[in-house]
Motif scaffolding. Sequence first.
Motif, PDB file in Angstrom:
ATOM      1  N   LYS A  48     -31.418  -1.772  11.350  1.00  0.00           N
ATOM      2  CA  LYS A  48     -32.706  -1.748  12.049  1.00  0.00           C
ATOM      3  C   LYS A  48     -32.759  -2.868  13.078  1.00  0.00           C
ATOM      4  CE  LYS A  48     -34.136  -2.596   7.987  1.00  0.00           C
ATOM      5  NZ  LYS A  48     -34.969  -2.662   6.754  1.00  0.00           N
ATOM      6  N   GLU A  95     -48.196   1.622  10.719  1.00  0.00           N
ATOM      7  CA  GLU A  95     -47.501   2.201   9.564  1.00  0.00           C
ATOM      8  C   GLU A  95     -47.170   3.665   9.829  1.00  0.00           C
ATOM      9  OE1 GLU A  95     -48.585   0.166   5.393  1.00  0.00           O
ATOM     10  OE2 GLU A  95     -50.272   1.236   6.308  1.00  0.00           O
ATOM     11  N   THR A 155     -38.753   0.445  13.684  1.00  0.00           N
ATOM     12  CA  THR A 155     -39.644  -0.704  13.546  1.00  0.00           C
ATOM     13  C   THR A 155     -40.848  -0.596  14.480  1.00  0.00           C
ATOM     14  OG1 THR A 155     -37.792  -2.140  12.919  1.00  0.00           O
ATOM     15  CG2 THR A 155     -39.785  -3.219  13.744  1.00  0.00           C
ATOM     16  N   ARG A 183     -44.294   3.930  12.273  1.00  0.00           N
ATOM     17  CA  ARG A 183     -43.007   3.696  11.617  1.00  0.00           C
ATOM     18  C   ARG A 183     -42.559   4.935  10.839  1.00  0.00           C
ATOM     19  NH1 ARG A 183     -42.498  -0.874   7.054  1.00  0.00           N
ATOM     20  NH2 ARG A 183     -44.191   0.425   6.203  1.00  0.00           N
ATOM     21  N   GLU A 184     -43.489   5.561  10.142  1.00  0.00           N
ATOM     22  CA  GLU A 184     -43.147   6.753   9.372  1.00  0.00           C
ATOM     23  C   GLU A 184     -42.723   7.899  10.290  1.00  0.00           C
ATOM     24  OE1 GLU A 184     -42.833   6.893   6.079  1.00  0.00           O
ATOM     25  OE2 GLU A 184     -43.231   4.730   6.206  1.00  0.00           O
ATOM     26  N   SER A 201     -38.266  -1.081  10.151  1.00  0.00           N
ATOM     27  CA  SER A 201     -37.747   0.252   9.871  1.00  0.00           C
ATOM     28  C   SER A 201     -37.246   0.323   8.434  1.00  0.00           C
ATOM     29  CB  SER A 201     -36.589   0.559  10.830  1.00  0.00           C
ATOM     30  OG  SER A 201     -35.833   1.661  10.379  1.00  0.00           O
ATOM     31  N   THR A 202     -37.298   1.507   7.873  1.00  0.00           N
ATOM     32  CA  THR A 202     -36.794   1.701   6.510  1.00  0.00           C
ATOM     33  C   THR A 202     -35.284   1.951   6.501  1.00  0.00           C
ATOM     34  OG1 THR A 202     -37.373   4.052   6.680  1.00  0.00           O
ATOM     35  CG2 THR A 202     -38.995   2.581   5.653  1.00  0.00           C
ATOM     36  N   HIS A 203     -34.674   2.098   7.674  1.00  0.00           N
ATOM     37  CA  HIS A 203     -33.226   2.292   7.757  1.00  0.00           C
ATOM     38  C   HIS A 203     -32.493   1.006   7.372  1.00  0.00           C
ATOM     39  CE1 HIS A 203     -33.293   6.273   9.527  1.00  0.00           C
ATOM     40  NE2 HIS A 203     -34.145   5.859  10.472  1.00  0.00           N
TER      41      HIS A 203
END
Length: 257
Positions: free
Chosen positions: A130, A97, A106, A100-101, A125-127
């Motif tokens: 991804k 986690e 990912t 990823r941050e 990924s938060t994009h």
Amino acid sequence: MTETRNETRGASVIVNVLDVLRCFTVQNPVVGVTEIAEQVGLHKSSVSRILATLEQERVVDRDEETRKYRLGVGLIAIAGPLLANLDVRQVAYPLLEALREATGETAVLNIWDGSESISVEQLPSTHLVKHTSVMGSRYRSGLSATVQVFLAHEDPERRAELITSGEIDLAGTSPAEYEARLDLVRERGYAVNYGETSAEEVGVAAGILDHRGELVACAMTAAPYYRIGTDELAQLCSSTRITARRISTRLGYQSEG
């Protein structure tokens, strides 16, 4: 018909062995032949034969004074790979986690089954755009970042066997060139797949070691190719390697350096 009977008999023997092993519990860790026979419904001679075989394999140990049995260290050896994988997944999750941050990409955890790299955890990924894969995906391309790491730590004879047999796809790279590439992976502690298995993907992987110093998994960062330039790639390599090192430390690994 004979083959069917043999298969049925073989399955029955396996069930009997498992039934015998289930007689050893936390409440009753030491059990005798008579007790086991009564619990599983087998003749004492059958139970004795099963226990004798298990003792040879150190799955059970016999107390010379009581003549009773307890589970042996051989069982730990059998369950060891599974326990290690379960442990590394649990330990790795919060650090994946954080990976990823830190990268915005990912974060993935892979294990090795002897010939393929398998994804067992993935934090997308938060994009909006991804790179992700289906959980449980298997990889055997020699240019895959995780495959490079696993092979770099593989037994040399086994590695040569995988390469010469074609089980690992070198995608046109000669065995000599590939071995040189693995030497570099071992030296720097991570591997890179910069659009080599797919023009749209970048992958960076680093090995995770347990308390014995053995490779048990890989941490990987996966990202779309278009988003990763030279500076971004350097950041992925650094972050992925640091994450793998932190997971290893939590698994009890102590670096010599």
